[in-house]
Scaffold this active site. Structure first.
Site, PDB file in Angstrom:
ATOM      1  N   LYS A  92      31.185  32.004  26.756  1.00  0.00           N
ATOM      2  CA  LYS A  92      31.842  31.398  27.590  1.00  0.00           C
ATOM      3  C   LYS A  92      33.277  30.541  26.899  1.00  0.00           C
ATOM      4  O   LYS A  92      33.097  29.825  27.181  1.00  0.00           O
ATOM      5  CB  LYS A  92      31.184  31.473  29.364  1.00  0.00           C
ATOM      6  CG  LYS A  92      31.716  30.892  30.404  1.00  0.00           C
ATOM      7  CD  LYS A  92      32.234  30.753  31.105  1.00  0.00           C
ATOM      8  CE  LYS A  92      32.876  30.552  32.670  1.00  0.00           C
ATOM      9  NZ  LYS A  92      32.078  29.772  33.602  1.00  0.00           N
ATOM     10  N   TYR A 151      28.652  27.336  26.478  1.00  0.00           N
ATOM     11  CA  TYR A 151      29.957  27.959  27.871  1.00  0.00           C
ATOM     12  C   TYR A 151      30.831  26.117  27.122  1.00  0.00           C
ATOM     13  O   TYR A 151      30.094  25.377  27.421  1.00  0.00           O
ATOM     14  CB  TYR A 151      29.083  26.821  29.264  1.00  0.00           C
ATOM     15  CG  TYR A 151      29.850  27.590  30.175  1.00  0.00           C
ATOM     16  CD1 TYR A 151      31.311  27.342  29.997  1.00  0.00           C
ATOM     17  CD2 TYR A 151      29.156  26.211  31.062  1.00  0.00           C
ATOM     18  CE1 TYR A 151      31.833  26.882  31.068  1.00  0.00           C
ATOM     19  CE2 TYR A 151      30.012  26.059  32.090  1.00  0.00           C
ATOM     20  CZ  TYR A 151      31.034  26.618  33.064  1.00  0.00           C
ATOM     21  OH  TYR A 151      32.595  26.312  33.098  1.00  0.00           O
TER      22      TYR A 151
END
Length: 290
Positions: free
Chosen positions: A161, A133
């Site tokens: 992400k 992330y």
């Protein structure tokens, strides 16, 4: 693991406790109305960094129980406390989450060797696959192509992400690592990312705008760029109004107009004043056709 994933919001009561009924309703709205491809659980949109380890586990359990195997589930387990991150990774793996994700360690100025060790430590202790992330605007952690490559050397790290406006880097990652999953994290830039052949997107506004997000992504894949651009324009109009009124609070109020008990945000997030609650309802009427 491809497609549109909602960065799931969580319903809390006025005392900041998890509202199980409301959380289940948010999940069902995403699955039954928005028909998203998956859920990203306990990320920023779930107010993850404001809640306890036990509350995180409670949310993970409720969501898995409600979803079953209906869609893919990604569990965000990242934490400044590495022991908590490992504990949560093991917990959701036992619950049969499809993948884990972890925000880059933040606040302290960790060097890349420390960041790499953080991910490898989590993965050494769990039999699951990881989505990095990366959100530099909030963590202060930016990584270059070579550093992403070093992280991807761990075969358990299957993607990222990517919540950043650096489309040059996004294209370079896509070209260099065609077998890794790339999810766009900026809802307002979904079309721009989609034309670079991303694998999907993870977004907070998908809680109320998931259908349009799916259209943008699918139209871009089909080469229907002008149609996708029109939907992105409407989406960005919606996002602009939400941001002006208060991001998470407004999305929750919009969900309430759909009959979803979306509850409250945890402190120190503020409760919307009556004029902003009314504005949220007007935004819902304008964009959700309630």
């Amino acid at each position: 693991m491809k497609g549109i994933f909602t960065a799931l919001m969580c319903s809390f009561d006025e005392k900041g406790q998890v509202n199980e009924k409301g959380l289940r309703e948010i999940v069902r709205h995403n699955l039954d109305v928005s028909k998203v491809d998956g859920l990203y659980v306990n990320g920023s949109s779930g107010e993850n960094f404001l809640i306890s380890t036990e509350q995180k586990k409670q949310i993970f359990e409720i969501v898995k129980d409600e979803v079953g195997d209906q869609v893919k589930l990604i569990a965000q387990v990242g934490s400044l406390n590495i022991d908590e991150a490992v504990e949560l990774a093991q917990f959701v793996t036992d619950l049969k989450y499809d993948a884990i994700s972890a925000v880059t360690p933040f606040y302290y100025k960790f060097d890349f060797a420390e960041i790499k060790d953080y991910y490898n430590t989590i993965l050494e202790n769990v039999d699951n696959q990881m989505i990095i992330y990366s959100i530099p605007a909030l963590t202060g952690v930016s990584m270059d192509l070579q550093q992403f490559g070093e992280l991807f050397e761990n075969e358990k790290i299957i993607g990222v992400k990517f919540t950043a406006p650096d489309f040059f880097l996004l294209e370079r990652i896509r070209h260099a690592f065609p077998d890794k999953l790339i999810y766009s994290g900026f809802d307002e830039m979904l079309l721009s990312a989609s034309v670079l052949n991303i694998d999907g997107a993870i977004g907070s506004t998908f809680n109320v705008n998931g259908q349009r997000a799916k259209q943008i992504f699918e139209f871009a894949q089909d080469g229907r760029i002008e149609e996708a651009r029109e939907i992105q324009k409407v989406t960005n109009d919606l996002i602009a109004e939400i941001l002006e009124n208060g991001l998470y609070q407004t999305i929750k109020e919009m969900l309430k107009t759909q009959g979803v008990d979306a509850g409250f945000c945890r402190k120190p997030m503020k409760t919307l004043q009556e004029d902003k609650v009314l504005k949220a309802k007007l935004i819902a009427e304008k964009y959700l056709k309630v």
